[in-house]
Design a protein around this motif. Structure first.
Motif, PDB file in Angstrom:
ATOM      1  N   HIS A 156      13.639 -17.835   3.612  1.00 11.71           N
ATOM      2  CA  HIS A 156      12.854 -16.655   3.258  1.00 11.71           C
ATOM      3  C   HIS A 156      13.331 -15.468   4.085  1.00 11.71           C
ATOM      4  O   HIS A 156      14.330 -15.553   4.798  1.00 11.71           O
ATOM      5  CB  HIS A 156      11.368 -16.929   3.533  1.00 11.71           C
ATOM      6  CG  HIS A 156      11.134 -17.443   4.923  1.00 11.71           C
ATOM      7  ND1 HIS A 156      11.387 -18.749   5.301  1.00 11.71           N
ATOM      8  CD2 HIS A 156      10.702 -16.822   6.053  1.00 11.71           C
ATOM      9  CE1 HIS A 156      11.120 -18.915   6.583  1.00 11.71           C
ATOM     10  NE2 HIS A 156      10.704 -17.747   7.073  1.00 11.71           N
ATOM     11  N   SER A 157      12.633 -14.346   3.990  1.00 17.12           N
ATOM     12  CA  SER A 157      12.914 -13.185   4.848  1.00 17.12           C
ATOM     13  C   SER A 157      11.645 -12.812   5.598  1.00 17.12           C
ATOM     14  O   SER A 157      10.529 -13.097   5.151  1.00 17.12           O
ATOM     15  CB  SER A 157      13.413 -11.989   4.023  1.00 17.12           C
ATOM     16  OG  SER A 157      12.399 -11.536   3.139  1.00 17.12           O
ATOM     17  N   ALA A 158      11.822 -12.159   6.747  1.00 21.52           N
ATOM     18  CA  ALA A 158      10.681 -11.682   7.530  1.00 21.52           C
ATOM     19  C   ALA A 158      11.089 -10.405   8.250  1.00 21.52           C
ATOM     20  O   ALA A 158      12.193 -10.317   8.802  1.00 21.52           O
ATOM     21  CB  ALA A 158      10.218 -12.741   8.531  1.00 21.52           C
ATOM     22  N   VAL A 159      10.201  -9.412   8.231  1.00 18.15           N
ATOM     23  CA  VAL A 159      10.437  -8.145   8.926  1.00 18.15           C
ATOM     24  C   VAL A 159       9.137  -7.715   9.593  1.00 18.15           C
ATOM     25  O   VAL A 159       8.051  -8.174   9.219  1.00 18.15           O
ATOM     26  CB  VAL A 159      10.914  -7.036   7.960  1.00 18.15           C
ATOM     27  CG1 VAL A 159      12.298  -7.344   7.409  1.00 18.15           C
ATOM     28  CG2 VAL A 159       9.913  -6.842   6.811  1.00 18.15           C
ATOM     29  N   VAL A 160       9.251  -6.822  10.582  1.00 19.40           N
ATOM     30  CA  VAL A 160       8.068  -6.282  11.255  1.00 19.40           C
ATOM     31  C   VAL A 160       7.878  -4.837  10.819  1.00 19.40           C
ATOM     32  O   VAL A 160       8.818  -4.033  10.848  1.00 19.40           O
ATOM     33  CB  VAL A 160       8.204  -6.366  12.780  1.00 19.40           C
ATOM     34  CG1 VAL A 160       7.093  -5.587  13.474  1.00 19.40           C
ATOM     35  CG2 VAL A 160       8.164  -7.812  13.230  1.00 19.40           C
ATOM     36  N   TYR A 161       6.657  -4.504  10.420  1.00 19.56           N
ATOM     37  CA  TYR A 161       6.316  -3.154   9.984  1.00 19.56           C
ATOM     38  C   TYR A 161       5.342  -2.541  10.979  1.00 19.56           C
ATOM     39  O   TYR A 161       4.261  -3.087  11.242  1.00 19.56           O
ATOM     40  CB  TYR A 161       5.688  -3.225   8.594  1.00 19.56           C
ATOM     41  CG  TYR A 161       5.119  -1.918   8.078  1.00 19.56           C
ATOM     42  CD1 TYR A 161       5.870  -0.739   8.100  1.00 19.56           C
ATOM     43  CD2 TYR A 161       3.828  -1.870   7.554  1.00 19.56           C
ATOM     44  CE1 TYR A 161       5.346   0.447   7.617  1.00 19.56           C
ATOM     45  CE2 TYR A 161       3.305  -0.691   7.060  1.00 19.56           C
ATOM     46  CZ  TYR A 161       4.065   0.466   7.087  1.00 19.56           C
ATOM     47  OH  TYR A 161       3.543   1.646   6.611  1.00 19.56           O
ATOM     48  N   GLY A 162       5.748  -1.394  11.548  1.00 19.15           N
ATOM     49  CA  GLY A 162       4.865  -0.665  12.441  1.00 19.15           C
ATOM     50  C   GLY A 162       4.529  -1.378  13.726  1.00 19.15           C
ATOM     51  O   GLY A 162       3.501  -1.082  14.345  1.00 19.15           O
ATOM     52  N   ASN A 163       5.374  -2.339  14.137  1.00 19.42           N
ATOM     53  CA  ASN A 163       5.109  -3.123  15.347  1.00 19.42           C
ATOM     54  C   ASN A 163       3.708  -3.736  15.324  1.00 19.42           C
ATOM     55  O   ASN A 163       3.043  -3.862  16.342  1.00 19.42           O
ATOM     56  CB  ASN A 163       5.278  -2.270  16.616  1.00 19.42           C
ATOM     57  CG  ASN A 163       5.391  -3.115  17.875  1.00 19.42           C
ATOM     58  OD1 ASN A 163       6.011  -4.175  17.858  1.00 19.42           O
ATOM     59  ND2 ASN A 163       4.768  -2.669  18.954  1.00 19.42           N
ATOM     60  N   ARG A 164       3.287  -4.141  14.113  1.00 21.50           N
ATOM     61  CA  ARG A 164       1.943  -4.725  13.971  1.00 21.50           C
ATOM     62  C   ARG A 164       1.928  -5.883  12.964  1.00 21.50           C
ATOM     63  O   ARG A 164       1.287  -6.910  13.215  1.00 21.50           O
ATOM     64  CB  ARG A 164       0.962  -3.631  13.522  1.00 21.50           C
ATOM     65  CG  ARG A 164      -0.420  -4.112  13.084  1.00 21.50           C
ATOM     66  CD  ARG A 164      -1.230  -4.633  14.246  1.00 21.50           C
ATOM     67  NE  ARG A 164      -2.498  -5.198  13.805  1.00 21.50           N
ATOM     68  CZ  ARG A 164      -3.649  -4.544  13.727  1.00 21.50           C
ATOM     69  NH1 ARG A 164      -3.694  -3.256  14.046  1.00 21.50           N
ATOM     70  NH2 ARG A 164      -4.765  -5.147  13.344  1.00 21.50           N
ATOM     71  N   MET A 166       3.945  -8.689  10.406  1.00 21.74           N
ATOM     72  CA  MET A 166       5.137  -9.415   9.975  1.00 21.74           C
ATOM     73  C   MET A 166       5.007  -9.704   8.486  1.00 21.74           C
ATOM     74  O   MET A 166       4.047 -10.345   8.048  1.00 21.74           O
ATOM     75  CB  MET A 166       5.296 -10.724  10.756  1.00 21.74           C
ATOM     76  CG  MET A 166       6.528 -11.531  10.337  1.00 21.74           C
ATOM     77  SD  MET A 166       6.828 -13.007  11.366  1.00 21.74           S
ATOM     78  CE  MET A 166       5.454 -14.070  10.849  1.00 21.74           C
ATOM     79  N   LEU A 167       5.972  -9.209   7.694  1.00 21.13           N
ATOM     80  CA  LEU A 167       5.952  -9.375   6.247  1.00 21.13           C
ATOM     81  C   LEU A 167       6.940 -10.476   5.872  1.00 21.13           C
ATOM     82  O   LEU A 167       8.141 -10.376   6.179  1.00 21.13           O
ATOM     83  CB  LEU A 167       6.342  -8.077   5.542  1.00 21.13           C
ATOM     84  CG  LEU A 167       5.264  -6.988   5.388  1.00 21.13           C
ATOM     85  CD1 LEU A 167       4.739  -6.517   6.744  1.00 21.13           C
ATOM     86  CD2 LEU A 167       5.819  -5.801   4.607  1.00 21.13           C
ATOM     87  N   VAL A 168       6.439 -11.525   5.234  1.00 22.93           N
ATOM     88  CA  VAL A 168       7.265 -12.664   4.821  1.00 22.93           C
ATOM     89  C   VAL A 168       7.371 -12.660   3.310  1.00 22.93           C
ATOM     90  O   VAL A 168       6.358 -12.593   2.594  1.00 22.93           O
ATOM     91  CB  VAL A 168       6.652 -13.993   5.311  1.00 22.93           C
ATOM     92  CG1 VAL A 168       7.403 -15.184   4.729  1.00 22.93           C
ATOM     93  CG2 VAL A 168       6.655 -14.049   6.834  1.00 22.93           C
ATOM     94  N   ASN A 180       8.617 -15.814  -4.814  1.00 22.81           N
ATOM     95  CA  ASN A 180       8.685 -14.349  -4.742  1.00 22.81           C
ATOM     96  C   ASN A 180       7.337 -13.761  -4.335  1.00 22.81           C
ATOM     97  O   ASN A 180       6.962 -12.673  -4.763  1.00 22.81           O
ATOM     98  CB  ASN A 180       9.163 -13.753  -6.065  1.00 22.81           C
ATOM     99  CG  ASN A 180       8.194 -14.014  -7.210  1.00 22.81           C
ATOM    100  OD1 ASN A 180       7.301 -14.859  -7.107  1.00 22.81           O
ATOM    101  ND2 ASN A 180       8.371 -13.293  -8.299  1.00 22.81           N
ATOM    102  N   ASP A 181       6.612 -14.513  -3.511  1.00 27.90           N
ATOM    103  CA  ASP A 181       5.319 -14.048  -3.026  1.00 27.90           C
ATOM    104  C   ASP A 181       5.481 -13.326  -1.692  1.00 27.90           C
ATOM    105  O   ASP A 181       6.480 -13.484  -0.990  1.00 27.90           O
ATOM    106  CB  ASP A 181       4.341 -15.221  -2.886  1.00 27.90           C
ATOM    107  CG  ASP A 181       4.914 -16.351  -2.032  1.00 27.90           C
ATOM    108  OD1 ASP A 181       6.142 -16.344  -1.775  1.00 27.90           O
ATOM    109  OD2 ASP A 181       4.155 -17.246  -1.625  1.00 27.90           O
ATOM    110  N   LEU A 182       4.488 -12.511  -1.348  1.00 29.54           N
ATOM    111  CA  LEU A 182       4.502 -11.774  -0.086  1.00 29.54           C
ATOM    112  C   LEU A 182       3.274 -12.154   0.735  1.00 29.54           C
ATOM    113  O   LEU A 182       2.164 -12.190   0.212  1.00 29.54           O
ATOM    114  CB  LEU A 182       4.503 -10.263  -0.338  1.00 29.54           C
ATOM    115  CG  LEU A 182       4.512  -9.411   0.938  1.00 29.54           C
ATOM    116  CD1 LEU A 182       5.917  -9.370   1.526  1.00 29.54           C
ATOM    117  CD2 LEU A 182       4.021  -7.997   0.666  1.00 29.54           C
TER     118      LEU A 182
END
Length: 497
Positions: A156-164, A166-168, A180-182
């Motif tokens: 999968h992928s994971a990123v951090v948004y706004g230092n608050r 984690m979006l997977v 393809n879920d978030l």
């Protein structure tokens, strides 16, 4: 440019503290304080790891680290992100969610500091656990997450948004289904939520990559089980809406298992599993996140082997690549410090207003389609505001074009004048005859082919000028020298009084 890569003989001196030497892939890496931290991974054909390594990005050496706590079980195809608890947070706008609000959950049991956050992956099973690795104390901690916990997954992928948050996104489930879920994990309250999202989401995929740019998550590439993907999708995090942008430029070959890094307003794509088998990484794909344009760069230096399932971290305008399915384990360095392509242009406030209003108008249209609310008036106002600012941008551009044209015309005029002066100066020669200065033209001095001056300034001999005033010394009586110059110039020889 590609920099000289880590020497294997040097690496072998600290081999006990380095990842394994061939086909080490599907690991994770984050950068913190000039150090690349690597966790987990897969060694072909079947060995999995739960090791943690550190590479000093300044000294370019692997460093031994002693970890405490309980690390995640051996795994690969997981994700790791950097979270700085207690650091300043960006203004975030995630607000369209279903289920229990993350702000109502318990307070965090994690103290302030910097952490590598590991989620999911594949080992003896697929995982959906969350682990925090304290990058200061080197301690692992398993997190007791709450809320709408996502299913176990890998690739999968994971990123951090706004230092608050984690979006997977996406990945491969324990049942072998592409996803393809978030899912959003609040790194402060340690709570999962499942957002309600508008628009057409990307197709189910694995081994794609995601990055954050402003208030957008950008998803690129991936594999759906049959085909590689080259599409780009934006998730507008203000309105929780998927957007499939119209991109320009030459789209790169479809790929998965690549890496993506954001430098300025550019997304850099490196490697991956492409349809065509490539031996060397001679080109780098670049996507401009403002103009939505693809371009390609061919770095100088010795190109490394083409790689996939590797990692890349950014440090001081350099990308450090490690691992992947290749025959060596050296750290590869791409230096982008002097690349003008990565200089971020200034974006006008009018441009930002246009973008914001159009995105909000599109979001309102989606809401109207869902609940039937009559909001056409609001949509009309937002679009009208956007076009007002578009006209302002057009006016600004026209003013700038006129001003630039005036400056160009002035420059051309000055260029002509300077050219004449330069040509005149190039033909002038200063002479110091017996202590008296004279100035004449080179043409005059070489007019008579049998004269001393013609030989002197023919270029056959090295003649040095005075470093102070640029004159050439002639050891002769200067009393009647001006008459000699007149004779050389026009053949006249007036009798002096």
């Amino acid at each position: 440019m590609w920099e000289a890569r880590q020497d294997r003989a040097v690496v072998s001196t600290v081999q006990a503290h380095t990842p394994h030497n061939t086909h080490f892939s599907c690991h994770s890496a984050v950068e913190h304080n000039g150090c690349m931290f690597v966790f987990g991974g897969y060694l072909y054909p079947k060995e999995k790891f739960d090791s943690t390594f550190a590479f000093d990005l300044e000294d370019r050496t692997w460093e031994p680290i002693q970890v405490s706590g309980t690390p995640p079980s051996a795994r690969y195809a997981h994700t790791a992100v950097l979270y700085k608890k207690g650091a300043e947070k960006m203004d975030v706008h995630i607000h369209i969610i279903r289920g229990e609000s993350s702000t109502s959950q318990r307070a965090s049991t994690i103290s302030d500091g910097s952490y590598m956050v590991v989620f999911g992956g594949l080992g003896n099973q697929r995982f959906n656990d969350v682990h925090f690795f304290d990058l200061d104390s080197m301690e692992w901690k398993l997190i007791e997450a709450r809320g709408e916990i996502p299913c176990a997954r890998s690739h999968h992928s994971a990123v951090v948004y706004g230092n608050r948050y984690m979006l997977v996104f996406g990945g491969l489930s324990d049942l072998g289904n592409r996803l393809n879920d978030l899912h959003i994990f609040d790194l402060e309250t340690l709570t999962w939520t499942a957002p309600a999202i508008f628009g057409n989401c990307p197709p189910p995929c694995l081994s794609h990559k995601a990055v954050i740019y402003g208030h957008r998550m950008i998803v690129y590439g991936g594999y759906d089980g049959k085909n590689r993907n080259s599409d780009i999708y934006f998730l507008d995090l203000v309105n929780m809406r998927w957007i499939s942008p119209l991109v320009k430029g030459l789209t790169p070959p479809e790929r998965y298992a690549h890496t993506t890094n954001v430098l300025g307003n550019k997304m850099v794509v490196l490697g991956g599993n492409c349809r065509e088998t490539l031996k060397l990484m001679t080109t780098v794909e670049i996507f401009d996140l403002d103009t939505l344009t693809w371009s390609q760069m061919a770095p100088t230096g010795n190109a490394p082997p083409f790689m996939n399932y590797h990692s890349s971290v950014e440090y001081q305008d350099r990308l450090f690549l490690f691992g992947g399915q290749r025959e060596n384990y050296e750290v590869v360095i791409l230096n982008l410090q002097n690349e003008s392509l990565f200089k971020t242009p200034r974006v006008s406030e009018a441009h930002m207003v246009v973008q914001r209003n159009i995105e909000q108008a599109l979001a309102l249209m989606d809401v109207q389609q869902i609940d039937g609310t009559s909001i056409s008036h609001n949509v009309h106002l937002l679009i009208e505001t956007a076009f007002t600012h578009l006209r302002k941008i057009s006016s600004e551009l026209e003013t700038n074009i006129v001003q630039l044209q005036k400056e160009k015309d002035k420059f051309e005029e000055e260029k002509i004048v300077m050219g004449v002066v330069s040509e005149w100066n190039r033909g002038k020669v200063k002479l110091n005859v017996g202590g008296i200065r004279f100035e004449t033209s080179l043409e005059t001095l070489v007019k008579s082919g049998t004269s001393m001056f013609s030989s002197m300034f023919s270029g056959r001999y090295k003649v040095d000028a005075d470093p102070l005033d640029g004159s050439y010394f002639i050891d002769r009586d200067p009393t009647h020298f001006r008459y000699i110059l007149n004779y050389l110039r026009d053949g006249s020889f007036p009798i002096p009084n």
